[in-house]
Design an enzyme around this catalytic site. Structure first.
Site, PDB file in Angstrom:
ATOM      1  CD  GLU A  88      -2.767  -1.054   2.491  1.00  0.00           C
ATOM      2  OE1 GLU A  88      -3.467  -2.037   2.708  1.00  0.00           O
ATOM      3  OE2 GLU A  88      -2.748  -0.046   3.227  1.00  0.00           O
ATOM      4  CB  CYS A 112       2.376  -2.746  16.472  1.00  0.00           C
ATOM      5  SG  CYS A 112       4.085  -2.208  16.315  1.00  0.00           S
ATOM      6  CB  CYS A 115      -0.091  -2.192  13.171  1.00  0.00           C
ATOM      7  SG  CYS A 115       0.472  -1.884  11.485  1.00  0.00           S
ATOM      8  N   GLY A 154       5.398  -2.065   6.859  1.00  0.00           N
ATOM      9  CA  GLY A 154       6.751  -2.543   7.100  1.00  0.00           C
ATOM     10  C   GLY A 154       7.601  -1.625   7.957  1.00  0.00           C
ATOM     11  CD  GLU A 155      10.975  -0.352  11.702  1.00  0.00           C
ATOM     12  OE1 GLU A 155       9.965   0.105  12.254  1.00  0.00           O
ATOM     13  OE2 GLU A 155      11.968   0.346  11.419  1.00  0.00           O
ATOM     14  CB  SER A 186       8.022   6.272  10.324  1.00  0.00           C
ATOM     15  OG  SER A 186       7.275   5.961  11.467  1.00  0.00           O
ATOM     16  CB  SER A 209       6.299   4.318  16.006  1.00  0.00           C
ATOM     17  OG  SER A 209       6.174   4.879  14.730  1.00  0.00           O
ATOM     18  CG  LEU A 210       8.445   6.937  21.418  1.00  0.00           C
ATOM     19  CD1 LEU A 210       8.774   7.964  22.498  1.00  0.00           C
ATOM     20  CD2 LEU A 210       9.533   5.863  21.371  1.00  0.00           C
ATOM     21  CG  ASN A 284      -7.747   4.715  10.853  1.00  0.00           C
ATOM     22  OD1 ASN A 284      -8.944   4.986  10.890  1.00  0.00           O
ATOM     23  ND2 ASN A 284      -6.928   5.204   9.960  1.00  0.00           N
ATOM     24  CB  CYS A 327      -1.386   1.340   8.516  1.00  0.00           C
ATOM     25  SG  CYS A 327       0.220   0.739   8.152  1.00  0.00           S
TER      26      CYS A 327
HETATM   27  N1  SAH Z   1       7.052   0.442  11.033  1.00  0.00           N
HETATM   28  C1  SAH Z   1       7.217   1.837  11.079  1.00  0.00           C
HETATM   29  C2  SAH Z   1       6.649   2.558   9.883  1.00  0.00           C
HETATM   30  C3  SAH Z   1       5.306   2.077   9.406  1.00  0.00           C
HETATM   31  S1  SAH Z   1       3.948   2.172  10.528  1.00  0.00           S
HETATM   32  C4  SAH Z   1       6.637   2.408  12.376  1.00  0.00           C
HETATM   33  O1  SAH Z   1       5.965   1.698  13.066  1.00  0.00           O
HETATM   34  O2  SAH Z   1       6.928   3.563  12.651  1.00  0.00           O
HETATM   35  C5  SAH Z   1       3.405   3.807  10.256  1.00  0.00           C
HETATM   36  C6  SAH Z   1       2.543   4.441  11.318  1.00  0.00           C
HETATM   37  O3  SAH Z   1       1.197   3.941  11.273  1.00  0.00           O
HETATM   38  C7  SAH Z   1       3.068   4.220  12.715  1.00  0.00           C
HETATM   39  O4  SAH Z   1       3.237   5.434  13.371  1.00  0.00           O
HETATM   40  C8  SAH Z   1       1.954   3.395  13.318  1.00  0.00           C
HETATM   41  O5  SAH Z   1       1.886   3.563  14.640  1.00  0.00           O
HETATM   42  C9  SAH Z   1       0.706   3.853  12.582  1.00  0.00           C
HETATM   43  N2  SAH Z   1      -0.417   2.911  12.676  1.00  0.00           N
HETATM   44  C10 SAH Z   1      -0.381   1.592  12.514  1.00  0.00           C
HETATM   45  N3  SAH Z   1      -1.605   1.041  12.722  1.00  0.00           N
HETATM   46  C11 SAH Z   1      -2.441   2.056  13.007  1.00  0.00           C
HETATM   47  C12 SAH Z   1      -3.844   2.127  13.304  1.00  0.00           C
HETATM   48  N4  SAH Z   1      -4.603   1.052  13.343  1.00  0.00           N
HETATM   49  N5  SAH Z   1      -4.365   3.344  13.555  1.00  0.00           N
HETATM   50  C13 SAH Z   1      -3.596   4.462  13.503  1.00  0.00           C
HETATM   51  N6  SAH Z   1      -2.281   4.447  13.218  1.00  0.00           N
HETATM   52  C14 SAH Z   1      -1.695   3.257  12.970  1.00  0.00           C
HETATM   53 FE1  SF4 Z   2       4.321  -1.916  14.059  1.00  0.00          FE
HETATM   54 FE2  SF4 Z   2       5.030  -0.209  12.090  1.00  0.00          FE
HETATM   55 FE3  SF4 Z   2       5.194  -2.865  11.728  1.00  0.00          FE
HETATM   56 FE4  SF4 Z   2       2.801  -1.725  11.890  1.00  0.00          FE
HETATM   57  S1  SF4 Z   2       4.306  -1.383  10.296  1.00  0.00           S
HETATM   58  S2  SF4 Z   2       3.474  -3.657  12.890  1.00  0.00           S
HETATM   59  S3  SF4 Z   2       3.199  -0.083  13.363  1.00  0.00           S
HETATM   60  S4  SF4 Z   2       6.361  -1.665  13.213  1.00  0.00           S
END
Ligand code: SAH
Ligand code: SF4
Length: 354
Positions: A88, A112, A115, A154-155, A186, A209-210, A284, A327
């Site tokens: 995406e 996470c 996510c 992805g990370e 990020s 992303s804390l 979301n 996402c």
């Molecule tokens: N893996 C990296 C980059 C991709 S995730 C990271 O985690 O930073 C990108 C962003 O989308 C992150 O800040 C994450 O916390 C947010 N995100 C993921 N799932 C979400 C959801 N269901 N609602 C709102 N934000 C979300």
């Molecule tokens: Fe967590 Fe970012 Fe991977 Fe989603 S994309 S699982 S927020 S590390």
């Protein structure tokens, strides 16, 4: 898409091997990245035989848009890769211009709990050309893009080499020349990745992303990759200082989980010394998770609390709720449709057997 992942030096090596002078590589790089022109037949400054050879070797390798959702504020695309995998990308309309959000992996190994991208684990890393390819599609759709964030699926720091190659191609002065300050990595907080990025000598922005201000809660939200917050923040701060850019902290606000005033004060105490900008992202909803979206009043109160503590913070408008587009969700929706199709086919076969 493969060719989009060649830095200029590699294009030079490729074309040198084909007996072409060095300046041809620069011309090709300009077509691909400055003009975003992927049709070799339109690269009029290149000689015909070279265009024919490029077409023969790379011509069929084009990114495709399989699905899209959203509006002018946020348009989410599902992009098909050569091997049938899907990722995406998102185009966001902002008052100052367009921002593009790209994926760095198919799925995500971090998982996470809130996510969609991490639900099925990691399918594979993206190649640099597949990351640049997403941007090529977005630029063709939207025209000028002012900012790029590695914030899709992805990370990026667990696919650092390809992500970094893509970032360098995007910012190369001979091509698109996006300013490095307009490109953000990020990360969930991969300390060795942050250190490696710092050692690369590039000056991209970094967002951490804390999602929690204490390690116990963070381990629950990020169960498969929780390095101590103190270490993550230290690495992030050192990076930001080394490159001379302000650090961003992302915090997904989960109703009743991490959205109290106490949480806000703890977060302020944690990130205050780093002088970070805090980006509060209301959750979301993702099917299959039991988290709740915080109410607008709760979001406003959380942000106000951060402001009171002297933190620069804002709430990001979540998009795509109605179209089930948080996402990683378009890809999951597409996968469910494919499963449904398979089921139909099975049922049909059984009908036929009878
Ligand atoms: N893996 C990296 C980059 C991709 S995730 C990271 O985690 O930073 C990108 C962003 O989308 C992150 O800040 C994450 O916390 C947010 N995100 C993921 N799932 C979400 C959801 N269901 N609602 C709102 N934000 C979300
Ligand atoms: Fe967590 Fe970012 Fe991977 Fe989603 S994309 S699982 S927020 S590390």
């Amino acid at each position: 898409m493969r060719l989009l992942g060649y830095p200029l030096a590699e294009l030079e090596a490729l074309l040198r091997g084909w007996g072409e002078p060095a300046y041809r590589a620069r011309q090709l790089f300009e077509w691909l990245h400055r003009h975003n022109e992927l049709r070799f037949s339109c690269m009029t400054s290149l000689p015909g035989p070279l265009r024919a050879r490029l077409e023969a070797d790379f011509g069929t390798d084009r990114p495709t848009v399989l699905d899209h959702t959203g509006d002018d504020d946020a348009r989410k695309l599902l992009i098909g890769l050569a091997d049938g995998e899907r990722v995406e990308s998102v185009l966001m309309g902002r008052p100052w211009g367009q921002a593009a959000c790209v994926s760095s992996q198919v799925g995500c190994p971090v998982g996470c709990v809130f996510c969609a991208s991490g639900r099925d684990g990691l399918a594979r890393n993206l190649a640099a050309g597949e990351i640049v390819g997403q941007l090529s599609i977005l630029r063709a759709m939207a025209g000028p893009i002012r900012r790029v964030v590695f914030m899709g699926m992805g990370e990026p720091l667990l696919n650092l080499e390809e992500s970094l190659t893509a970032a360098r191609i995007i910012t190369d002065r001979n091509g698109w020349a996006l300013p490095t300050r307009n490109l953000t990595f990020s990360t969930i907080g991969i300390v060795r990745g942050i250190r490696a990025l710092a050692g690369s000598g590039d000056r991209f922005r970094l967002a951490l992303s804390l999602h929690a201000a204490d390690d116990t809660l963070r381990r629950e939200l990020v169960p498969r990759w929780s390095e101590p917050l103190r270490d993550v923040l230290r690495a992030g701060t050192e990076y930001a200082e080394a490159v001379g850019r302000r650090l961003t902290v992302a915090y997904v606000l989960l109703g009743g989980v991490n959205d109290s005033t106490l949480d806000a004060r703890s977060l302020a105490a944690l990130v205050g010394p780093a002088r970070a900008l805090v980006n509060v992202i209301p959750f979301n909803p993702v099917p299959g998770t039991s988290f709740e979206r915080p109410t607008p009043a709760r979001v406003a109160k959380f942000v106000a609390c951060l402001h009171e503590a002297g933190i620069r913070a804002s709430a990001r408008r979540s998009v795509g709720l109605a179209s089930e587009a948080a996402c990683g969700q378009l890809r999951r929706r597409a996968a469910r449709c494919a499963e449904a199709d398979d089921r139909c086919t099975d049922a049909q076969t059984k009908e036929d057997d009878r």
